[in-house]
Enzyme design. Structure first.
Site, PDB file in Angstrom:
ATOM      1  N   LYS A  43       0.879  -1.140   0.004  1.00  0.00           N
ATOM      2  CA  LYS A  43      -0.086  -0.037   0.071  1.00  0.00           C
ATOM      3  C   LYS A  43       0.781   1.318   0.058  1.00  0.00           C
ATOM      4  CE  LYS A  43      -3.572  -2.004   2.809  1.00  0.00           C
ATOM      5  NZ  LYS A  43      -4.007  -1.901   4.138  1.00  0.00           N
ATOM      6  N   GLY A  44       1.961   1.285   0.361  1.00  0.00           N
ATOM      7  CA  GLY A  44       2.785   2.186   0.692  1.00  0.00           C
ATOM      8  C   GLY A  44       3.004   3.512  -0.175  1.00  0.00           C
ATOM      9  N   GLU A  99       8.187   3.361  -5.610  1.00  0.00           N
ATOM     10  CA  GLU A  99       8.239   2.752  -4.362  1.00  0.00           C
ATOM     11  C   GLU A  99       8.124   3.835  -3.340  1.00  0.00           C
ATOM     12  OE1 GLU A  99       7.767   0.413  -2.086  1.00  0.00           O
ATOM     13  OE2 GLU A  99       8.449  -1.405  -2.919  1.00  0.00           O
ATOM     14  N   ASP A 100       7.759   3.772  -2.091  1.00  0.00           N
ATOM     15  CA  ASP A 100       7.647   4.645  -0.965  1.00  0.00           C
ATOM     16  C   ASP A 100       9.091   4.754  -0.346  1.00  0.00           C
ATOM     17  OD1 ASP A 100       6.670   2.277  -0.096  1.00  0.00           O
ATOM     18  OD2 ASP A 100       6.038   2.877   1.611  1.00  0.00           O
ATOM     19  N   ASP A 103      14.167  -0.027   1.786  1.00  0.00           N
ATOM     20  CA  ASP A 103      14.656  -0.661   3.113  1.00  0.00           C
ATOM     21  C   ASP A 103      15.823  -1.674   3.084  1.00  0.00           C
ATOM     22  OD1 ASP A 103      15.099  -1.548   5.897  1.00  0.00           O
ATOM     23  OD2 ASP A 103      13.391  -0.091   6.706  1.00  0.00           O
ATOM     24  N   LYS A 131      16.636   3.947   2.553  1.00  0.00           N
ATOM     25  CA  LYS A 131      17.472   3.602   3.953  1.00  0.00           C
ATOM     26  C   LYS A 131      18.653   2.617   3.366  1.00  0.00           C
ATOM     27  CE  LYS A 131      14.661   3.361   7.401  1.00  0.00           C
ATOM     28  NZ  LYS A 131      13.747   2.480   8.164  1.00  0.00           N
ATOM     29  N   PHE A 152      12.686   4.584  12.037  1.00  0.00           N
ATOM     30  CA  PHE A 152      11.392   3.909  11.743  1.00  0.00           C
ATOM     31  C   PHE A 152      10.517   5.268  11.367  1.00  0.00           C
ATOM     32  CE2 PHE A 152       7.149   1.986  11.449  1.00  0.00           C
ATOM     33  CZ  PHE A 152       7.622   0.742  10.894  1.00  0.00           C
ATOM     34  N   ASP A 159       3.630   3.336   7.077  1.00  0.00           N
ATOM     35  CA  ASP A 159       2.598   2.981   8.328  1.00  0.00           C
ATOM     36  C   ASP A 159       3.472   2.169   9.489  1.00  0.00           C
ATOM     37  OD1 ASP A 159       2.921   0.254   6.797  1.00  0.00           O
ATOM     38  OD2 ASP A 159       1.530  -0.295   8.301  1.00  0.00           O
ATOM     39  N   ARG A 165      -0.490   6.363   7.772  1.00  0.00           N
ATOM     40  CA  ARG A 165      -0.502   6.582   6.756  1.00  0.00           C
ATOM     41  C   ARG A 165      -0.800   7.878   5.999  1.00  0.00           C
ATOM     42  NH1 ARG A 165       1.092   1.379   4.212  1.00  0.00           N
ATOM     43  NH2 ARG A 165      -0.084  -0.408   5.282  1.00  0.00           N
TER      44      ARG A 165
HETATM   45  C1  PRP Z   1       6.900  -1.446   2.815  1.00  0.00           C
HETATM   46  C2  PRP Z   1       7.562  -0.356   1.802  1.00  0.00           C
HETATM   47  C3  PRP Z   1       8.104  -1.331   0.650  1.00  0.00           C
HETATM   48  C4  PRP Z   1       8.912  -2.374   1.494  1.00  0.00           C
HETATM   49  C5  PRP Z   1      10.412  -1.974   1.818  1.00  0.00           C
HETATM   50  O1  PRP Z   1       6.032  -2.365   2.484  1.00  0.00           O
HETATM   51  O2  PRP Z   1       6.064   0.001   1.071  1.00  0.00           O
HETATM   52  O3  PRP Z   1       7.253  -1.916  -0.337  1.00  0.00           O
HETATM   53  O4  PRP Z   1       8.191  -2.274   2.905  1.00  0.00           O
HETATM   54  O5  PRP Z   1      10.891  -2.709   2.632  1.00  0.00           O
HETATM   55  P1  PRP Z   1      12.007  -3.731   2.277  1.00  0.00           P
HETATM   56  O6  PRP Z   1      13.088  -2.883   1.722  1.00  0.00           O
HETATM   57  O7  PRP Z   1      12.843  -4.095   3.710  1.00  0.00           O
HETATM   58  O8  PRP Z   1      11.663  -5.109   1.569  1.00  0.00           O
HETATM   59  P2  PRP Z   1       5.131  -3.220   3.479  1.00  0.00           P
HETATM   60  O9  PRP Z   1       5.665  -4.723   3.220  1.00  0.00           O
HETATM   61  O10 PRP Z   1       5.309  -2.601   4.883  1.00  0.00           O
HETATM   62  O11 PRP Z   1       3.812  -2.963   3.145  1.00  0.00           O
HETATM   63  P3  PRP Z   1       2.749  -1.725   3.030  1.00  0.00           P
HETATM   64  O12 PRP Z   1       3.334  -0.988   1.653  1.00  0.00           O
HETATM   65  O13 PRP Z   1       1.474  -2.138   2.714  1.00  0.00           O
HETATM   66  O14 PRP Z   1       2.964  -0.973   4.155  1.00  0.00           O
END
Ligand code: PRP
Length: 177
Positions: A43-44, A99-100, A103, A131, A152, A159, A165
């Site tokens: 969703k991000g 992407e948002d 990480d 990050k 974080f 979120d 969000r």
């Molecule tokens: C978050 C974010 C990225 C991902 C990055 O999604 O939107 O897609 O984590 O993290 P990573 O580089 O450690 O893989 P999440 O899985 O939390 O789902 P969301 O977008 O629905 O919040």
């Protein structure tokens, strides 16, 4: 009892807006006339996608894929689940993933591999935040908004347990017991 979250603004909505405009200008330079397919990772990315495409004044398509690895909490499970599949044909398209945050890179790495197998004409990545201190899987970022510290983050789509969000700024979340 749950601890009370404390939010500190890291990136203001004005700073985000300026970054979105800068990224849109870079994307426009490379994609104008190519009818690209922008794929948002739910969703991000929903808020970033919505703001970004309003700055792109040329024909394009939008699709979304929903991936999840974090579930509840702050640590990735390392196992990516496709929760909602794409509807578009990828073969031969100029694909730009939106992407948002990158990480650990596990989500994006999974998605880029998944899309690559479908033989797009080109495949690039645009992320609002990165990050790099947390990276576990290598990821090449083509369009980057901000490099962020190992804190974080919530807001502007990001979120914690589905909350925050809707914040217009990107904030560091700290918890005080
Ligand atoms: C978050 C974010 C990225 C991902 C990055 O999604 O939107 O897609 O984590 O993290 P990573 O580089 O450690 O893989 P999440 O899985 O939390 O789902 P969301 O977008 O629905 O919040």
């Amino acid at each position: 009892m749950d601890s009370q979250p404390i939010l500190h603004i890291l990136l203001t909505k004005e700073e985000i807006e300026a970054a979105v405009k800068r990224l849109a200008a870079e994307i426009k330079e490379n994609y104008q006339g190519k009818y690209p397919l922008l794929i948002g990772v739910l969703k991000g990315s929903f808020m970033f996608m919505a703001d970004l495409i309003r700055q792109l004044d040329f024909p394009l398509e939008v699709d979304f894929i929903r991936l999840s690895s974090y579930g509840r909490g702050k640590e990735t499970s390392g196992r990516i689940k496709v929760v909602q599949y794409l509807h578009s044909q990828i073969k031969g398209r100029d694909v730009l993933v939106i992407e948002d945050i990158v990480d650990t890179g596990i989500t994006t790495g999974f998605l880029l591999d998944y899309l690559h197998k479908k033989k797009p004409a080109s495949l690039r990545l645009c992320t609002l935040t990165d990050k790099p201190s947390r990276r576990r899987a290598p990821v090449t970022i083509d369009y980057l908004g901000f490099t962020v510290p190992n804190k974080f983050l919530v807001g502007y789509g990001l979120d914690l347990n589905e909350k925050f969000r809707n914040l217009p700024d990107i904030c560091v979340l700290e918890e005080e017991s």
